[in-house]
Design a protein around this motif. Structure first.
Motif, PDB file in Angstrom:
ATOM      1  N   SER A  19      -2.045   5.561  18.447  1.00  0.00           N
ATOM      2  CA  SER A  19      -2.913   4.746  17.593  1.00  0.00           C
ATOM      3  C   SER A  19      -2.417   4.734  16.149  1.00  0.00           C
ATOM      4  O   SER A  19      -2.582   3.741  15.443  1.00  0.00           O
ATOM      5  N   VAL A  20      -1.797   5.824  15.721  1.00  0.00           N
ATOM      6  CA  VAL A  20      -1.180   5.840  14.386  1.00  0.00           C
ATOM      7  C   VAL A  20       0.011   4.898  14.363  1.00  0.00           C
ATOM      8  O   VAL A  20       0.180   4.078  13.443  1.00  0.00           O
ATOM      9  N   HIS A  21       0.861   4.983  15.383  1.00  0.00           N
ATOM     10  CA  HIS A  21       2.044   4.130  15.457  1.00  0.00           C
ATOM     11  C   HIS A  21       1.664   2.652  15.544  1.00  0.00           C
ATOM     12  O   HIS A  21       2.430   1.783  15.104  1.00  0.00           O
ATOM     13  N   GLY A  22       0.520   2.355  16.108  1.00  0.00           N
ATOM     14  CA  GLY A  22       0.090   0.968  16.254  1.00  0.00           C
ATOM     15  C   GLY A  22      -0.661   0.422  15.048  1.00  0.00           C
ATOM     16  O   GLY A  22      -1.088  -0.746  15.063  1.00  0.00           O
ATOM     17  N   SER A  23      -0.844   1.235  14.017  1.00  0.00           N
ATOM     18  CA  SER A  23      -1.582   0.786  12.834  1.00  0.00           C
ATOM     19  C   SER A  23      -0.830  -0.322  12.114  1.00  0.00           C
ATOM     20  O   SER A  23       0.403  -0.286  12.001  1.00  0.00           O
ATOM     21  N   GLU A  24      -1.575  -1.293  11.623  1.00  0.00           N
ATOM     22  CA  GLU A  24      -0.985  -2.443  10.939  1.00  0.00           C
ATOM     23  C   GLU A  24      -1.357  -2.446   9.462  1.00  0.00           C
ATOM     24  O   GLU A  24      -2.425  -1.982   9.073  1.00  0.00           O
ATOM     25  N   GLY A  25      -0.430  -2.966   8.635  1.00  0.00           N
ATOM     26  CA  GLY A  25      -0.695  -3.120   7.217  1.00  0.00           C
ATOM     27  C   GLY A  25      -0.460  -1.882   6.385  1.00  0.00           C
ATOM     28  O   GLY A  25      -0.751  -1.874   5.185  1.00  0.00           O
ATOM     29  N   VAL A  26       0.069  -0.821   6.988  1.00  0.00           N
ATOM     30  CA  VAL A  26       0.328   0.425   6.266  1.00  0.00           C
ATOM     31  C   VAL A  26       1.649   1.030   6.733  1.00  0.00           C
ATOM     32  O   VAL A  26       2.157   0.699   7.804  1.00  0.00           O
ATOM     33  N   GLU A  27       2.165   1.926   5.920  1.00  0.00           N
ATOM     34  CA  GLU A  27       3.328   2.735   6.307  1.00  0.00           C
ATOM     35  C   GLU A  27       2.817   4.141   6.591  1.00  0.00           C
ATOM     36  O   GLU A  27       2.449   4.877   5.674  1.00  0.00           O
ATOM     37  N   ALA A  28       2.728   4.487   7.862  1.00  0.00           N
ATOM     38  CA  ALA A  28       2.116   5.758   8.250  1.00  0.00           C
ATOM     39  C   ALA A  28       3.139   6.662   8.924  1.00  0.00           C
ATOM     40  O   ALA A  28       3.872   6.239   9.819  1.00  0.00           O
TER      41      ALA A  28
ATOM     42  N   MET B 120       0.837  -1.194   0.000  1.00  0.00           N
ATOM     43  CA  MET B 120       0.000   0.000   0.000  1.00  0.00           C
ATOM     44  C   MET B 120       0.874   1.246   0.000  1.00  0.00           C
ATOM     45  O   MET B 120       1.959   1.254   0.583  1.00  0.00           O
ATOM     46  N   PRO B 121       0.395   2.336  -0.625  1.00  0.00           N
ATOM     47  CA  PRO B 121       1.156   3.586  -0.609  1.00  0.00           C
ATOM     48  C   PRO B 121       1.281   4.133   0.810  1.00  0.00           C
ATOM     49  O   PRO B 121       0.429   3.855   1.659  1.00  0.00           O
ATOM     50  N   PRO B 122       2.325   4.913   1.084  1.00  0.00           N
ATOM     51  CA  PRO B 122       2.469   5.503   2.419  1.00  0.00           C
ATOM     52  C   PRO B 122       1.389   6.548   2.693  1.00  0.00           C
ATOM     53  O   PRO B 122       0.783   7.096   1.774  1.00  0.00           O
ATOM     54  N   ILE B 123       1.177   6.805   3.971  1.00  0.00           N
ATOM     55  CA  ILE B 123       0.136   7.743   4.413  1.00  0.00           C
ATOM     56  C   ILE B 123       0.754   8.795   5.321  1.00  0.00           C
ATOM     57  O   ILE B 123       1.539   8.470   6.217  1.00  0.00           O
ATOM     58  N   ASP B 124       0.393  10.045   5.107  1.00  0.00           N
ATOM     59  CA  ASP B 124       0.680  11.113   6.070  1.00  0.00           C
ATOM     60  C   ASP B 124      -0.547  11.269   6.955  1.00  0.00           C
ATOM     61  O   ASP B 124      -1.651  11.525   6.453  1.00  0.00           O
ATOM     62  N   VAL B 125      -0.394  11.087   8.259  1.00  0.00           N
ATOM     63  CA  VAL B 125      -1.502  11.274   9.201  1.00  0.00           C
ATOM     64  C   VAL B 125      -1.301  12.604   9.909  1.00  0.00           C
ATOM     65  O   VAL B 125      -0.351  12.778  10.675  1.00  0.00           O
ATOM     66  N   VAL B 126      -2.177  13.557   9.643  1.00  0.00           N
ATOM     67  CA  VAL B 126      -2.067  14.914  10.183  1.00  0.00           C
ATOM     68  C   VAL B 126      -2.973  15.038  11.410  1.00  0.00           C
ATOM     69  O   VAL B 126      -4.190  14.834  11.319  1.00  0.00           O
TER      70      VAL B 126
ATOM     71  N   LEU C  66      -7.450   5.425  16.462  1.00  0.00           N
ATOM     72  CA  LEU C  66      -7.651   4.466  15.374  1.00  0.00           C
ATOM     73  C   LEU C  66      -7.583   3.033  15.875  1.00  0.00           C
ATOM     74  O   LEU C  66      -6.795   2.714  16.765  1.00  0.00           O
ATOM     75  N   HIS C  67      -8.377   2.145  15.288  1.00  0.00           N
ATOM     76  CA  HIS C  67      -8.166   0.726  15.473  1.00  0.00           C
ATOM     77  C   HIS C  67      -6.918   0.318  14.686  1.00  0.00           C
ATOM     78  O   HIS C  67      -6.513   1.009  13.745  1.00  0.00           O
ATOM     79  N   VAL C  68      -6.330  -0.806  15.025  1.00  0.00           N
ATOM     80  CA  VAL C  68      -5.068  -1.203  14.379  1.00  0.00           C
ATOM     81  C   VAL C  68      -5.223  -1.389  12.875  1.00  0.00           C
ATOM     82  O   VAL C  68      -4.273  -1.168  12.110  1.00  0.00           O
ATOM     83  N   GLY C  69      -6.409  -1.780  12.407  1.00  0.00           N
ATOM     84  CA  GLY C  69      -6.603  -2.015  10.979  1.00  0.00           C
ATOM     85  C   GLY C  69      -7.361  -0.939  10.249  1.00  0.00           C
ATOM     86  O   GLY C  69      -7.676  -1.104   9.058  1.00  0.00           O
ATOM     87  N   SER C  70      -7.640   0.180  10.920  1.00  0.00           N
ATOM     88  CA  SER C  70      -8.480   1.218  10.312  1.00  0.00           C
ATOM     89  C   SER C  70      -7.850   1.834   9.069  1.00  0.00           C
ATOM     90  O   SER C  70      -8.503   1.963   8.027  1.00  0.00           O
ATOM     91  N   LEU C  71      -6.607   2.247   9.167  1.00  0.00           N
ATOM     92  CA  LEU C  71      -5.973   2.897   8.022  1.00  0.00           C
ATOM     93  C   LEU C  71      -5.880   1.944   6.839  1.00  0.00           C
ATOM     94  O   LEU C  71      -6.113   2.338   5.691  1.00  0.00           O
ATOM     95  N   ALA C  72      -5.566   0.677   7.094  1.00  0.00           N
ATOM     96  CA  ALA C  72      -5.479  -0.305   6.010  1.00  0.00           C
ATOM     97  C   ALA C  72      -6.836  -0.477   5.329  1.00  0.00           C
ATOM     98  O   ALA C  72      -6.921  -0.580   4.092  1.00  0.00           O
TER      99      ALA C  72
END
Length: 251
Positions: free
Chosen positions: A27-36, A5-11, A93-99
């Motif tokens: 919660s951003v640092h704990g996100s799984e399946g993405v590069e945030a 997946m493409p990287p994400i900027d979380v503002v 965020l939940h761990v899989g939300s961003l993904a």
């Protein structure tokens, strides 16, 4: 072979949020399946915010509170990732939300912005059809906590807007409409942004699998205060700007 997946900027915009900010960042640092990557914009907190960031994250400091739209635009433009998430400082965020949100964008290039369904709340508490004067008055008076439909269908469904407590969007869509309107100091810049995306031809969706903890929006605002009057004026401008919206966007 799985495509990364493409990287994400979380503002994350903060103003005197104290320990709430650290929960959002974690919660951003704990996100799984993405590069945030986390970009915190401190809008003049006193004392200055000092979040627990990691290598690659960014902290932007403002001497004064510039307002929600200017601060968030500042954070978005400090990054370069193709996908951007705006996250409230009191959201988690939940761990899989961003993904899940990214997967929804990846599924259809016409989708410009996606948002989660918040824990313990109906989807219509945080998004739906374009707000009307009657619905806004009802929320202020505490007669309803929800916006008008549409009914959720399947894993994701189109809406006219979703609130800015958590929104993930394409940077190209953000650039096309010029970002958030900075003439709105505090609300409803989030709904205005979504509706301008819709008018530009982008789809906006809520995604059932993308959960997020966030307190319900406050009702019974104190209108006879400076901030309350500012918000009422902003809502009036918003409703006037989009008074013909329902005739331009298909439901």
């Amino acid at each position: 072979m799985t495509t990364a997946m493409p990287p994400i900027d979380v503002v994350i915009l903060t103003w005197n949020d104290g320990p709430l900010l650290d929960v959002a960042v974690a919660s951003v640092h704990g996100s799984e399946g993405v590069e945030a990557r986390t970009i915190v914009v401190d809008n003049g907190s006193d004392p200055p915010a000092s979040p627990a960031l990691r290598d690659g994250d960014l902290l932007v400091r403002n001497d004064a509170n510039r307002g929600v739209a200017p601060g968030r635009n500042q954070g978005v433009r400090a990054g370069a990732s193709p996908y951007v998430c705006l996250l409230d400082s009191d959201a988690c965020l939940h761990v899989g939300s961003l993904a899940a949100l990214v997967a929804a964008l990846e599924a259809d290039p016409r989708i410009g912005l996606v948002a989660p369904v918040f824990d313990g709340q109906a989807p219509t508490a945080s998004g739906g059809r374009a707000p009307t004067l009657a619905r806004k008055v009802g929320r202020v008076l505490g007669r309803t906590a929800e916006y008008d439909g549409p009914e959720p269908t399947g894993d994701a469904w189109d809406v006219d807007f979703a609130i800015g407590a958590c929104q993930l969007f394409r940077r190209t869509a953000f650039d096309e409409v010029g970002g958030l309107d900075e003439s709105f100091f505090y609300g409803p810049e989030d709904a205005d942004y979504c509706m301008r995306l819709r008018l530009a031809g982008w789809r906006v969706q809520q995604v059932a699998a993308a959960g997020c903890e966030h307190p319900p929006r406050r009702r019974n605002r104190k209108l006879l205060t400076r901030r309350g009057l500012q918000h009422a004026w902003a809502v009036s401008r918003f409703l006037w700007r989009h008074r013909r919206y329902q005739h331009l966007v298909s439901r």
